[in-house]
Design a protein around this motif. Structure first.
Motif, PDB file in Angstrom:
ATOM      1  N   THR A   3       0.870  -1.179  -0.161  1.00  0.00           N
ATOM      2  CA  THR A   3       0.113   0.123  -0.018  1.00  0.00           C
ATOM      3  C   THR A   3       0.982   1.401   0.240  1.00  0.00           C
ATOM      4  O   THR A   3       1.841   1.346   0.872  1.00  0.00           O
ATOM      5  CB  THR A   3      -0.963   0.197   1.420  1.00  0.00           C
ATOM      6  OG1 THR A   3      -1.749  -1.003   1.099  1.00  0.00           O
ATOM      7  CG2 THR A   3      -1.624   1.154   1.217  1.00  0.00           C
ATOM      8  N   SER A   4       0.820   2.096  -0.887  1.00  0.00           N
ATOM      9  CA  SER A   4       1.343   3.390  -1.004  1.00  0.00           C
ATOM     10  C   SER A   4       0.522   4.359  -0.573  1.00  0.00           C
ATOM     11  O   SER A   4      -0.589   4.459  -1.013  1.00  0.00           O
ATOM     12  CB  SER A   4       1.832   3.571  -2.517  1.00  0.00           C
ATOM     13  OG  SER A   4       3.021   2.507  -2.785  1.00  0.00           O
ATOM     14  N   ILE A   5       0.971   5.635   0.206  1.00  0.00           N
ATOM     15  CA  ILE A   5       0.302   6.393   0.631  1.00  0.00           C
ATOM     16  C   ILE A   5       0.680   7.944   0.132  1.00  0.00           C
ATOM     17  O   ILE A   5       1.768   8.310   0.458  1.00  0.00           O
ATOM     18  CB  ILE A   5       0.019   6.380   2.124  1.00  0.00           C
ATOM     19  CG1 ILE A   5      -0.320   5.256   2.571  1.00  0.00           C
ATOM     20  CG2 ILE A   5      -0.803   7.778   2.634  1.00  0.00           C
ATOM     21  CD1 ILE A   5      -1.845   4.917   2.468  1.00  0.00           C
ATOM     22  N   LEU A   6      -0.432   8.662  -0.350  1.00  0.00           N
ATOM     23  CA  LEU A   6      -0.110  10.141  -0.869  1.00  0.00           C
ATOM     24  C   LEU A   6      -0.574  10.776   0.540  1.00  0.00           C
ATOM     25  O   LEU A   6      -1.647  10.492   1.008  1.00  0.00           O
ATOM     26  CB  LEU A   6      -0.786  10.477  -1.864  1.00  0.00           C
ATOM     27  CG  LEU A   6      -0.316  10.031  -3.459  1.00  0.00           C
ATOM     28  CD1 LEU A   6      -1.280  10.476  -4.287  1.00  0.00           C
ATOM     29  CD2 LEU A   6       1.099  10.705  -3.488  1.00  0.00           C
ATOM     30  N   ALA A 134       2.969   2.798  -7.907  1.00  0.00           N
ATOM     31  CA  ALA A 134       2.269   2.497  -6.547  1.00  0.00           C
ATOM     32  C   ALA A 134       1.158   1.521  -6.896  1.00  0.00           C
ATOM     33  O   ALA A 134       1.076   0.236  -6.408  1.00  0.00           O
ATOM     34  CB  ALA A 134       1.865   3.711  -6.014  1.00  0.00           C
ATOM     35  N   LEU A 135       0.536   1.760  -7.949  1.00  0.00           N
ATOM     36  CA  LEU A 135      -0.819   0.621  -8.355  1.00  0.00           C
ATOM     37  C   LEU A 135      -0.015  -0.376  -8.937  1.00  0.00           C
ATOM     38  O   LEU A 135      -0.839  -1.234  -8.625  1.00  0.00           O
ATOM     39  CB  LEU A 135      -1.444   1.636  -9.466  1.00  0.00           C
ATOM     40  CG  LEU A 135      -2.350   2.660  -8.818  1.00  0.00           C
ATOM     41  CD1 LEU A 135      -2.976   3.349  -9.929  1.00  0.00           C
ATOM     42  CD2 LEU A 135      -3.292   2.203  -7.877  1.00  0.00           C
ATOM     43  N   ASN A 136       0.905  -0.367  -9.531  1.00  0.00           N
ATOM     44  CA  ASN A 136       1.618  -1.606 -10.277  1.00  0.00           C
ATOM     45  C   ASN A 136       2.038  -2.601  -8.967  1.00  0.00           C
ATOM     46  O   ASN A 136       2.144  -3.898  -9.279  1.00  0.00           O
ATOM     47  CB  ASN A 136       2.835  -1.567 -11.140  1.00  0.00           C
ATOM     48  CG  ASN A 136       2.386  -0.838 -12.477  1.00  0.00           C
ATOM     49  OD1 ASN A 136       1.058  -1.225 -12.725  1.00  0.00           O
ATOM     50  ND2 ASN A 136       3.364  -0.190 -13.176  1.00  0.00           N
ATOM     51  N   ARG A 137       2.540  -2.029  -8.059  1.00  0.00           N
ATOM     52  CA  ARG A 137       2.812  -2.766  -6.813  1.00  0.00           C
ATOM     53  C   ARG A 137       1.776  -3.150  -5.887  1.00  0.00           C
ATOM     54  O   ARG A 137       1.909  -3.936  -4.959  1.00  0.00           O
ATOM     55  CB  ARG A 137       3.790  -1.864  -5.937  1.00  0.00           C
ATOM     56  CG  ARG A 137       5.160  -1.514  -6.339  1.00  0.00           C
ATOM     57  CD  ARG A 137       6.107  -0.898  -5.340  1.00  0.00           C
ATOM     58  NE  ARG A 137       5.650   0.287  -4.933  1.00  0.00           N
ATOM     59  CZ  ARG A 137       5.666   1.616  -5.458  1.00  0.00           C
ATOM     60  NH1 ARG A 137       6.460   1.648  -6.316  1.00  0.00           N
ATOM     61  NH2 ARG A 137       5.138   2.566  -4.582  1.00  0.00           N
TER      62      ARG A 137
END
Length: 147
Positions: A3-6, A134-137
């Motif tokens: 999960t990546s966060i902005l 991020a979406l690819n991960r």
């Protein structure tokens, strides 16, 4: 799945505008400009929102890249915002360009209020690349934080 966060860390609204800082996984990425924060905690959006002139409510929202008739392919889209439709992160100069969406840039002028910078198009391109990676991960979300 990662999960990546902005994080959109807002400053207090000023002259119908709200400046902020956009962070990618905790690191400063760029400046933002939105409409005035009109949110009243615990009150339904329909009671405080002024169409096209209100910042989205604070909270965590999923991020996607979608086609937008106005902004084209791979437009950064903030999903599931109660009371709002078509929330995009895009370029622009002042609150007339926001219509409830966060716009990104490299410099701010609080007095006008305005966001700009010769690198603004490059900032948006780099932000799209960050979101795409991020979406690819895995998943990508934005935390919108009021002052």
């Amino acid at each position: 799945m990662k999960t990546s966060i902005l994080t959109l860390q807002r400053q207090p609204s000023y002259k119908e505008a709200t400046f902020g800082s956009l962070l990618t996984d905790g690191a400063f990425f760029c400046h933002t400009l939105e409409d005035k924060i009109r949110e009243v905690s615990g009150v339904p959006v329909s009671k405080w929102k002024i169409h096209g002139k209100s910042a989205i409510p604070a909270g965590r929202y999923p991020i996607t890249l979608e086609y937008s008739p106005r902004f084209g392919v791979d437009t950064i889209t903030i999903k599931d915002v109660v009371g709002f439709v078509g929330v995009r992160m895009h370029g622009g100069n002042d609150i007339d360009d926001t219509e409830g969406c966060p716009i990104v840039g490299s410099m701010i002028d609080r007095e006008v209020p305005r966001i700009s910078g010769a690198q603004s198009a490059g900032i948006l391109k780099a932000l799209k690349a960050w979101v795409r990676a991020a979406l690819n991960r895995g998943e990508c979300f934005i935390d919108v934080v009021n002052p």
